[in-house]
Enzyme design. Structure first.
Site, PDB file in Angstrom:
ATOM      1  N   GLU A 128     -30.444   8.574  24.518  1.00 19.10           N
ATOM      2  CA  GLU A 128     -29.874   9.799  25.105  1.00 19.10           C
ATOM      3  C   GLU A 128     -30.048  10.986  24.144  1.00 19.10           C
ATOM      4  O   GLU A 128     -30.290  12.120  24.572  1.00 19.10           O
ATOM      5  CB  GLU A 128     -28.389   9.539  25.411  1.00 19.10           C
ATOM      6  CG  GLU A 128     -27.557  10.734  25.839  1.00 19.10           C
ATOM      7  CD  GLU A 128     -27.754  11.133  27.290  1.00 19.10           C
ATOM      8  OE1 GLU A 128     -28.915  11.267  27.692  1.00 19.10           O
ATOM      9  OE2 GLU A 128     -26.749  11.326  27.992  1.00 19.10           O
ATOM     10  N   THR A 181     -30.334  20.158  28.877  1.00 14.77           N
ATOM     11  CA  THR A 181     -29.052  19.998  28.183  1.00 14.77           C
ATOM     12  C   THR A 181     -29.090  20.681  26.816  1.00 14.77           C
ATOM     13  O   THR A 181     -28.132  21.355  26.431  1.00 14.77           O
ATOM     14  CB  THR A 181     -28.723  18.498  28.019  1.00 14.77           C
ATOM     15  OG1 THR A 181     -28.584  17.939  29.323  1.00 14.77           O
ATOM     16  CG2 THR A 181     -27.437  18.281  27.255  1.00 14.77           C
TER      17      THR A 181
HETATM   18  N1  HSE Z   1     -21.429  16.631  27.548  1.00 18.03           N
HETATM   19  C1  HSE Z   1     -22.806  16.937  27.724  1.00 18.03           C
HETATM   20  C2  HSE Z   1     -22.961  18.441  27.814  1.00 18.03           C
HETATM   21  C3  HSE Z   1     -23.282  16.298  28.980  1.00 18.03           C
HETATM   22  O1  HSE Z   1     -22.245  19.047  28.616  1.00 18.03           O
HETATM   23  O2  HSE Z   1     -23.755  19.012  27.082  1.00 18.03           O
HETATM   24  C4  HSE Z   1     -24.685  16.631  29.363  1.00 18.03           C
HETATM   25  O3  HSE Z   1     -25.566  15.651  28.968  1.00 18.03           O
END
Ligand code: HSE
Length: 308
Positions: A128, A181
């Site tokens: 990830e 992201t």
């Molecule tokens: N918590 C993460 C974000 C989730 O909001 O950046 C997205 O992969």
């Protein structure tokens, strides 16, 4: 067992007030993967359908997660991975997490389960991380454990399972634009005012309490994000309109799913969730942006085996 086919679900991270720690698992939206043992050691990705993703193991989130697991397990065999991608990368519903989590789950089954779910999450984080440029598990944990999860800590990894109220349904709208992201993280402030932090952790605590006590009213009052949403919502066309339409249609709450562009709502009962879908739909129908919508129950089981 030499081969396994699994379903790896989409997930909603953050859940409004729980940035990087809270997540839940969606029911019938997800990828499929086939993993088989090979005599030759190592990992190869032999098929990727659905989206254009790297076959090179060290650049693929599933491949990197698999390598992390086998570096620890040192099995006598290797693995061949086929990925049938249904979740669009950059959609905000845990596309990379589904690949990373699904792959380590499948290899663990083929090795007759040497690892528990926490350890699988640990390996999957390594994959990830190449997608989001940081180690976080708020999509991985709900994919692997099912239901709502709280990542209490990444290092050392500590995950808590939170009960899912029976009548809770999710509605998702996924505008067909891509938000990376890593980029959605880069626009966030490094520091936040104390007053916002107080509001956010009060909401977070009361949301978790609402989930534990089946208190839909409290869940509704808690689904607010005063820290992240003001920044990221600017990346999502018509976010405000969709949110207002969802709330007017009866949603308990509405926010950005993960890092977007998907927007999620939670509702009590399928009827409200379906009304929310219509309302969200009506906003985007008037634009020239392509989109999908989904309504589903919360998946309390996580990844599942389709056949052995
Ligand atoms: N918590 C993460 C974000 C989730 O909001 O950046 C997205 O992969």
């Amino acid at each position: 067992m030499n081969e396994i086919r699994i379903f790896s679900p989409a997930t909603v991270a953050n859940v409004a007030c729980g940035f990087d720690v809270l997540g839940f698992c969606l029911d019938h939206i997800g990828d499929e993967m086939v993993v088989r043992k090979t005599d030759k050691k190592g990992v190869v990705i032999t098929k990727i359908e659905g989206f254009d993703l790297p076959f090179e193991v060290g650049k693929n989130v599933a491949g990197v997660s698999a390598l992390a697991l086998i570096a620890d397990a040192n099995p006598d065999c290797g693995f061949e991975i086929e990925i049938y991608k249904k979740i669009k990368p950059g959609s905000g519903i845990g596309s990379s997490a589904a690949s990373a989590a699904g792959c380590v789950f499948a290899i663990n089954e083929l090795l007759e389960r040497p690892y528990n779910k926490m350890q699988l999450t640990y390996f999957a984080i390594k994959g990830e991380a190449i997608a989001s440029k940081c180690e976080h598990a708020d999509n991985l944990a709900p994919a692997i454990f099912g239901g709502f999860t709280l990542v209490k800590s990444v290092n050392p990894l500590e995950i808590l399972q939170i009960p899912t109220p029976h009548d809770l349904f999710a509605t998702i709208i996924h505008p067909q634009i891509e938000i990376k992201t890593s980029e959605a993280r880069a626009i966030l402030p490094k520091e936040i005012p104390l007053q916002l932090a107080i509001t956010q952790w009060a909401n977070m605590g009361s949301l978790v309490h609402g989930l534990h006590s089946n208190d839909y009213g409290l869940i509704s009052k808690s689904l607010h994000d005063v820290v992240i949403e003001p920044y990221r919502s600017q990346l999502i066309p018509y976010f405000k309109e969709v949110k207002m339409a969802a709330l007017n249609a009866g949603a308990l709450g509405c926010g950005i799913s993960g890092s977007g562009p998907s927007i999620f709502s939670l509702s009590k009962g399928i009827k409200d969730a379906s009304n929310v879908e219509v309302a969200m739909n009506n906003v985007y129908r008037k634009t020239n942006i392509k989109f999908d919508t989904y309504v589903c129950k919360i998946n309390t089981k996580g990844i599942k085996i389709l056949n052995k």
